[in-house]
Design a protein around this motif. Structure first.
Motif, PDB file in Angstrom:
ATOM      1  N   ASP A 193       0.892  -1.262   0.126  1.00  0.00           N
ATOM      2  CA  ASP A 193      -0.424   0.160   0.034  1.00  0.00           C
ATOM      3  C   ASP A 193       0.631   1.939  -0.047  1.00  0.00           C
ATOM      4  O   ASP A 193       1.427   1.725   0.305  1.00  0.00           O
ATOM      5  N   SER A 195      -0.014   4.688   1.033  1.00  0.00           N
ATOM      6  CA  SER A 195      -1.350   4.796   2.342  1.00  0.00           C
ATOM      7  C   SER A 195      -0.831   6.941   2.938  1.00  0.00           C
ATOM      8  O   SER A 195      -0.111   6.466   2.763  1.00  0.00           O
ATOM      9  N   ARG A 206      -5.917   5.027   0.710  1.00  0.00           N
ATOM     10  CA  ARG A 206      -4.454   4.271   0.270  1.00  0.00           C
ATOM     11  C   ARG A 206      -4.350   4.053  -1.203  1.00  0.00           C
ATOM     12  O   ARG A 206      -5.911   4.080  -1.644  1.00  0.00           O
ATOM     13  N   ARG A 209      -6.083  -2.489  -4.693  1.00  0.00           N
ATOM     14  CA  ARG A 209      -5.681  -3.888  -4.247  1.00  0.00           C
ATOM     15  C   ARG A 209      -5.457  -4.129  -6.019  1.00  0.00           C
ATOM     16  O   ARG A 209      -6.552  -5.132  -5.988  1.00  0.00           O
ATOM     17  N   ARG A 279     -10.053   5.601  -1.423  1.00  0.00           N
ATOM     18  CA  ARG A 279      -8.727   4.850  -2.213  1.00  0.00           C
ATOM     19  C   ARG A 279      -8.267   6.135  -3.027  1.00  0.00           C
ATOM     20  O   ARG A 279      -9.229   7.807  -3.533  1.00  0.00           O
TER      21      ARG A 279
END
Length: 845
Positions: A193, A195, A206, A209, A279
């Motif tokens: 990550d 972040s 962050r 994925r 995000r």
């Protein structure tokens, strides 16, 4: 005692005698080091080791060091004072639980990986805490960690702020009191990550994925670029940049291709409303290309990045100096490239790369929506009603989610390329400012405890100094520049080195090479002085070198006369700093082989003559490359009759010595074996040992483990070790390389300590286990005949004269006798047996 042990006792005096020369050289080198730098003894830290993180309070000069289970504070102005220490270790039950989960006991400590000022008189401290990251607060006034009501350390979770494992690559930066990190976020180290790790819960966001965002990255460095009101008329948001190496997904190749990246996020980004909730909506990344186009050599592994403003107070003048190596090179290789902030911004404002595929064909790229995806908030966007990233439309967020990578790359040509050396850390200081900039000095730390200083003026690089600071087992993992000095750290110690000013150049030759930085040699005071006068047409580096006692210019070195004999193997050095090609001129024959820029020669009748190395350089205002001669040698054959006589005499002496030691050792070994057999027979009351008892308990047995710090001479073989360009090499090839630097091994071993290096801006680390590999057989290195001649700073030069011929031939005879002794020992069964291997830790930072 076994016969092998008896033989070892006989050989020890000979081996100690041979190693005495190396030991004496080491002592001399260490004395030279302490004349140039202040190096602290590891004992000063009272058992604290594994320093990985540095934090400097520049106003007071106090340096905070993050170590294993401890935090230290030192006054850099008075390094002789004992450091202040805070112990923050892991309870025994938690360490036992960590080991039970499959981790090593060495890794189940608390390695301090983060030290950052909070701005309120405290430091934010985070450690791995036995694979359960924890953070605490350090009070500067009392130099203590904040406590809870029950007296324990007040801690909060460090997940996402600090890595789980000491070996994981990691970087973090503080921006406006908020911590931004790039780290792994799970116990297994499989999730990565970038972040915003602190602040309010709603603002902690962050990366997505997705392998399109981060693909097995190795984080290196980070930087916060804060815009000032004067230099930011558009009201653009402040930005945070992250540098890392990851596996590229845009290449369809049979192997994993690693590429260096730069990623950017915006400080005011709080994520999307529906798409990309919590995000980044401004995450964009681009490839960094450090390539020498003439040769096609590309350096694709990023090791370290140093951020510097070329003009103080102007963020747009920021440049990033990157330290690279190559994924495809088997031998050590390091390069330095510099990227400007403006070039990175142009690429991030350019076209997006389309990664989607359909039936193995690239599809047409999607149209870019409005407002531009990944754009930071500015005055114009706010006027259109986009006061926050929460108000961005879904089509913009969907596009940036699927297109984080830019089509174009940020390209640069290397300033410096060095082969045979592995650099771990980089720091840069600039001579002059603004339009009066003369050049920069690169301070490069090696994986063998050396600090190299390289001058870069225009497009030419010059090696100024190679300063050995620590033992070869201690890689340099931190370099901080402060008030004209460099604070250099290793996992075990700390050093302070003068980093600025012409006075640090010790002699006329080094001062002359720094002429482009405004340095001149004062012949009356015999010192290097600073001058504001710009070099004129008749005031160049070559002219300055001619004024020194060496009487040779940088591009016209004098020819070194080398007296050699047939069959000798040489390695003629030619220092190549720039990526531009170097070529050799030599007599036409097939007994040569080029090693990087150096030339290996096997002496024959046809190989005698002149050898000239010429490299290409760039002159200011000249487009074409200018040839610069870097080295010149002339090989002549020594007197064959004198060589044969000396060789025969040496052979007779060595043969007599060999017979004496062999007979004495055999007799002593037989006596000891008979004595021990009698004693064991009487002790066992008639019980006989099996026939294979010697092989089971003798030298070839693995029943007795070796300590990594005390390798067996019989199992490892005694080798004369030499160092070229900062790299230790052990072979039987006679070379022309020697070093006054860290060439001799200091003999220090740190078994039981976890030694690591820090290749990522003070936070990313690499652990170096201290192990010895064993090999069967006893080997003696060939005695060096002609010593090395080299233009490198810090390396000795010696020419063989007429008076050295007899000594040389004696050494040749001794070398042949030693080879016979080696063959005889290799035939013994006890030497042929497999030697026990030293046990070592393989985990690494």
């Amino acid at each position: 005692m076994t016969p092998g042990g008896a033989m070892l006792l006989i050989l020890l005096p000979v081996l100690f005698l041979l190693s005495g020369v190396s030991w004496a050289a080491t002592v001399s080198e260490l004395e030279d080091v302490h004349n140039q730098a202040k190096v602290l003894d590891p004992e000063k830290f009272e058992g604290v080791s594994n320093f990985s993180t540095f934090l400097l309070e520049r106003s007071s000069g106090v340096l905070f060091l993050g170590a294993r289970d401890a935090i230290l504070s030192m006054d850099t102005n008075e390094l002789d004072k004992p450091p202040r220490k805070i112990i923050w270790d892991v309870p025994e039950d938690k360490r036992a639980s960590c080991v039970a989960k499959g981790k090593t006991e060495v890794d189940c400590h608390n390695y301090i990986r983060l030290l950052e000022f909070l701005g309120d008189g405290r430091i934010y401290v985070c450690g791995t805490y036995a694979f359960d990251p924890q953070c605490a607060f350090l009070e500067l006034s009392s130099f203590t960690l904040e406590k809870t009501e029950d007296g324990g350390v007040r801690m909060e979770t460090g997940k996402g702020k600090c890595p789980f494992e000491p070996s994981q690559h990691y970087t973090a930066v503080m921006a406006g009191g908020i911590l931004y990190t790039a780290a792994t976020s799970n116990f297994l180290g499989t999730l990565f990550d970038i972040s915003r790790a602190t602040g309010t819960e709603q603002e902690r966001i962050r990366t997505e994925r997705s392998i399109n965002w981060l693909s097995d990255p190795e984080f290196v460095s980070s930087a916060f670029i804060e815009q000032s009101a004067d230099s930011n008329p558009t009201g653009d948001d402040d930005k945070i940049y992250f540098f890392f190496t990851e596996v590229a997904k845009e290449y369809d190749l049979y192997t994993k291709v690693k590429v260096p990246r730069v990623a950017r996020v915006c400080k005011s980004d709080v994520g999307g409303m529906k798409t990309l909730q919590r995000r980044w909506t401004t995450f964009l990344k681009a490839q960094l290309v450090c390539e020498d186009k003439p040769s096609g050599q590309r350096y694709n592994i990023l090791t370290d990045v140093f951020t510097m403003q070329h003009t103080q107070g102007d963020p747009s003048s920021t440049h990033f100096y990157g330290l690279f190596t190559s994924q495809w090179e088997r031998e050590e290789l390091s390069a330095v490239c510099v990227f400007s902030l403006s070039d990175i911004s142009k690429v991030l404002d350019g076209p997006f790369k389309e990664l989607k595929k359909n039936c193995e064909n690239w599809i047409n790229p999607e149209p870019v929506p409005t407002p531009r995806p990944g754009q930071c908030l500015n005055t114009a966007l706010k006027a259109e009603g986009f006061e926050s990233s929460l108000k961005l439309p879904d089509k913009v967020l969907t596009f940036v989610r699927d297109h984080p990578l830019m089509e174009n790359s940020v390209t640069a040509a290397p300033l410096l390329v060095r082969k045979g050396i592995s650099y771990t850390k980089l720091a840069v200081n600039q001579r002059g400012s603004g339009e009066e900039t003369r050049g920069v000095v690169l301070h490069l730390g090696t994986d063998r405890g050396e600090l190299h200083q390289v001058e870069v003026v225009n497009q030419n690089t010059t090696l100024l100094q190679e300063i050995p600071l620590f033992s070869p087992q201690e890689p340099i993992n931190n370099i901080l520049l402060h008030k004209g000095q460099a604070l250099v750290g290793s996992p075990l110690s700390l050093a302070r080195v003068q980093a600025e000013g012409c006075a640090l150049y010790p002699n006329c030759e080094v001062c002359a090479r720094a002429r482009g930085l405004g340095c001149v040699w004062d012949t009356e005071e015999e010192a290097c002085r600073n001058t504001d006068a710009k070099p004129g047409p008749d005031d160049t580096v070559d002219d300055a070198l001619r004024k020194c006692n060496i009487q040779e210019a940088r591009c016209s070195p004098s020819i070194r006369e080398l007296r050699v004999y047939l069959g000798l193997r040489l390695l003629l050095p030619c220092v190549q700093l720039s990526p531009r090609p170097c070529t050799w001129e030599y007599p036409p024959h097939r007994h040569t082989r080029q090693h990087h820029s150096d030339l290996g020669v096997t002496v024959t009748e046809e190989s005698l003559g002149k050898y000239i190395c010429t490299c290409q350089e760039v002159e200011p205002g000249v487009r074409d490359l200018i040839p610069c001669r870097r080295a010149a040698y002339h090989l002549t054959l020594t007197d064959p009759e004198a060589g044969e006589t000396a060789a025969m005499t040496g052979n007779r002496h060595v043969l007599a010595l060999y017979i004496f030691f062999f007979c004495g050792g055999a007799a002593l070994g037989a006596f000891l074996l008979y004595f021990m057999k009698r004693r064991h027979t009487s002790g066992c009351k008639g019980h006989r040992l099996p026939d294979n008892s010697l092989s089971e308990k003798g030298l070839g047995s693995s029943a007795t483990p070796q300590s990594p710090s005390s390798a067996s001479l019989m199992s490892e073989g005694f080798r004369l070790t030499e160092k070229r360009n900062g790299t230790a090499t052990t072979n039987t090839t006679t070379t022309l390389l020697s070093s006054q630097g860290n060439g001799s091994h200091h003999g220090n071993s740190y078994s039981g300590n976890l030694i690591h290096c820090n290749p990522s801006n003070g936070n990313g680390n690499a652990l170096y286990a201290n192990c010895n590999t064993s090999s069967s057989g006893l080997q003696f290195a060939e005695i060096l005949a002609p010593e090395m001649l080299n233009g490198r700073t810090g390396e000795r030069e010696r020419e063989l004269g007429e008076g050295d011929e007899v000594d040389k031939e004696l050494r040749d005879g001794l070398g042949e006798g030693m080879k016979g002794l080696e063959d005889e020992f290799a035939s013994l069964p006890m030497v042929k047996s497999a030697a026990p291997l030293a046990r070592c830790e393989e985990s690494s930072i």
